[in-house]
Design a protein around this motif. Structure first.
Motif, PDB file in Angstrom:
ATOM      1  N   ALA A  68      -3.437   4.683   6.568  1.00  0.00           N
ATOM      2  CA  ALA A  68      -4.077   5.391   5.470  1.00  0.00           C
ATOM      3  C   ALA A  68      -4.037   6.907   5.693  1.00  0.00           C
ATOM      4  CB  ALA A  68      -5.516   4.922   5.301  1.00  0.00           C
ATOM      5  N   MET A  69      -4.264   7.331   6.923  1.00  0.00           N
ATOM      6  CA  MET A  69      -4.213   8.750   7.251  1.00  0.00           C
ATOM      7  C   MET A  69      -2.829   9.329   7.055  1.00  0.00           C
ATOM      8  SD  MET A  69      -6.575   8.730  10.704  1.00  0.00           S
ATOM      9  CE  MET A  69      -6.015  10.362  11.213  1.00  0.00           C
ATOM     10  N   SER A  70      -1.814   8.545   7.378  1.00  0.00           N
ATOM     11  CA  SER A  70      -0.426   9.015   7.254  1.00  0.00           C
ATOM     12  C   SER A  70      -0.027   9.268   5.806  1.00  0.00           C
ATOM     13  CB  SER A  70       0.535   8.009   7.889  1.00  0.00           C
ATOM     14  OG  SER A  70       0.677   6.854   7.070  1.00  0.00           O
ATOM     15  N   LYS A  71      -0.753   8.634   4.869  1.00  0.00           N
ATOM     16  CA  LYS A  71      -0.432   8.828   3.460  1.00  0.00           C
ATOM     17  C   LYS A  71      -0.739  10.249   2.996  1.00  0.00           C
ATOM     18  CE  LYS A  71       0.156   5.799   0.783  1.00  0.00           C
ATOM     19  NZ  LYS A  71       1.415   5.393   0.132  1.00  0.00           N
ATOM     20  N   ASN A  72      -1.544  10.962   3.768  1.00  0.00           N
ATOM     21  CA  ASN A  72      -1.921  12.323   3.391  1.00  0.00           C
ATOM     22  C   ASN A  72      -1.000  13.370   4.001  1.00  0.00           C
ATOM     23  OD1 ASN A  72      -3.665  14.025   1.932  1.00  0.00           O
ATOM     24  ND2 ASN A  72      -4.812  14.552   3.779  1.00  0.00           N
ATOM     25  N   ASN A  73      -0.042  12.932   4.818  1.00  0.00           N
ATOM     26  CA  ASN A  73       0.862  13.875   5.485  1.00  0.00           C
ATOM     27  C   ASN A  73       2.144  14.096   4.678  1.00  0.00           C
ATOM     28  OD1 ASN A  73      -0.949  14.019   7.623  1.00  0.00           O
ATOM     29  ND2 ASN A  73       0.015  12.303   8.712  1.00  0.00           N
TER      30      ASN A  73
ATOM     31  N   LEU B 207       0.801  -1.219   0.000  1.00  0.00           N
ATOM     32  CA  LEU B 207       0.000   0.000   0.000  1.00  0.00           C
ATOM     33  C   LEU B 207       0.835   1.271   0.000  1.00  0.00           C
ATOM     34  CD1 LEU B 207      -2.844  -1.035   2.483  1.00  0.00           C
ATOM     35  CD2 LEU B 207      -2.871  -1.054  -0.024  1.00  0.00           C
ATOM     36  N   THR B 208       2.108   1.152   0.326  1.00  0.00           N
ATOM     37  CA  THR B 208       2.997   2.315   0.278  1.00  0.00           C
ATOM     38  C   THR B 208       3.074   2.862  -1.140  1.00  0.00           C
ATOM     39  OG1 THR B 208       4.304   1.526   2.156  1.00  0.00           O
ATOM     40  CG2 THR B 208       5.381   3.102   0.680  1.00  0.00           C
ATOM     41  N   ASP B 209       2.916   1.981  -2.111  1.00  0.00           N
ATOM     42  CA  ASP B 209       2.993   2.365  -3.524  1.00  0.00           C
ATOM     43  C   ASP B 209       1.730   3.086  -4.007  1.00  0.00           C
ATOM     44  OD1 ASP B 209       4.453   2.264  -6.000  1.00  0.00           O
ATOM     45  OD2 ASP B 209       3.066   0.729  -6.702  1.00  0.00           O
ATOM     46  N   ILE B 210       0.685   3.090  -3.183  1.00  0.00           N
ATOM     47  CA  ILE B 210      -0.604   3.667  -3.568  1.00  0.00           C
ATOM     48  C   ILE B 210      -0.695   5.104  -3.053  1.00  0.00           C
ATOM     49  CG2 ILE B 210      -3.111   3.396  -3.437  1.00  0.00           C
ATOM     50  CD1 ILE B 210      -1.663   1.067  -4.811  1.00  0.00           C
TER      51      ILE B 210
ATOM     52  N   TYR C  10     -13.960   4.657   6.464  1.00  0.00           N
ATOM     53  CA  TYR C  10     -13.053   3.930   7.341  1.00  0.00           C
ATOM     54  C   TYR C  10     -13.113   4.479   8.768  1.00  0.00           C
ATOM     55  CZ  TYR C  10     -10.948   2.394   2.883  1.00  0.00           C
ATOM     56  OH  TYR C  10     -10.716   1.894   1.626  1.00  0.00           O
ATOM     57  N   TYR C  11     -13.246   5.793   8.922  1.00  0.00           N
ATOM     58  CA  TYR C  11     -13.380   6.400  10.246  1.00  0.00           C
ATOM     59  C   TYR C  11     -14.627   5.864  10.947  1.00  0.00           C
ATOM     60  CZ  TYR C  11     -10.034  10.110   8.895  1.00  0.00           C
ATOM     61  OH  TYR C  11      -8.926  10.811   8.492  1.00  0.00           O
ATOM     62  N   ILE C  12     -15.707   5.814  10.186  1.00  0.00           N
ATOM     63  CA  ILE C  12     -16.980   5.367  10.751  1.00  0.00           C
ATOM     64  C   ILE C  12     -16.890   3.904  11.167  1.00  0.00           C
ATOM     65  CG2 ILE C  12     -19.430   5.012  10.260  1.00  0.00           C
ATOM     66  CD1 ILE C  12     -19.175   7.372   8.250  1.00  0.00           C
TER      67      ILE C  12
END
Length: 200
Positions: A195-200, A145-148, A156-158
């Motif tokens: 998944a959240m960290s991918k936006n940082n 998933l690192t490649d995505i 996902y939060y819900i």
């Protein structure tokens, strides 16, 4: 196959052609070859198969290669955002015996609030006896998933909040072990945080 038969030019040598006059290919099986060929390079970098190597991928699909279904499941679910197709391919991967496919399928089901079925697939990895298999699967899934690009979904939060509600112990240990819902919440939380960290 010889060195020239790489992923990029695998079709140069016809399946079943002899690389050496001394080789006996009388029992060669094209379907078996493509079913069992390792796709570990692409599993670690699935976007490489997004637009390239399409014919190669189709040959692997036709032969039932579970690793090819794992890669396609990732692309469909997290890149093309086609939940139905993504879950279909991840299930094919799991049913074909690919344990990373089993882990990601179970995790993805949790993320779309199909808790009972997701738990059932995660249980196949024997986490109640030992977490080593699921821990190793998670490390490899993370690498895939690192490649995505960013793939966080509001749902996902819900799902995480709803699963936490089911977990009365909130992942705290009971008698030295995490309760069932606590384990599933922990795994979904890992996924959401990643998944959240991918936006940082």
């Amino acid at each position: 196959m010889g060195e020239d038969a790489s992923v990029n030019n695998y079709d140069i040598i016809s399946i079943g052609d002899s690389a050496s006059s001394n080789d006996d290919h009388s029992n060669s099986d094209r379907t078996n070859y493509f079913r069992n060929i390792s796709l570990s390079y692409f599993a670690a970098q699935p976007t490489e198969m997004l637009s390239k190597h399409l014919e190669f991928k189709e040959l692997c699909f036709e032969s039932g290669n579970p690793e090819a279904h794992y890669i396609e499941g990732i692309l469909q679910l997290f890149v093309k955002e086609d939940e139905q197709a993504g879950l279909y391919h991840l299930r094919q991967s799991s049913d074909g015996g690919y344990i990373d496919g089993t882990y990601l399928y179970g995790l993805s089901l949790l993320a779309v609030e199909r808790f009972h079925k997701g738990q059932k697939y995660l249980d196949k990895l024997g986490w109640k006896e030992s977490r080593s298999t699921s821990d190793q699967c998670w490390e490899r899934v993370k690498k895939s998933l690192t490649d995505i690009p960013y793939f966080m979904n509001q749902g996902y939060y819900i799902a995480r909040a709803n699963l936490e509600t089911l977990c009365g112990c909130r992942s705290r240990k009971r008698r030295g072990r995490v309760c069932n819902h606590g384990y599933y919440y922990e795994r979904l939380n890992q996924f959401v945080e990643f998944a959240m960290s991918k936006n940082n």
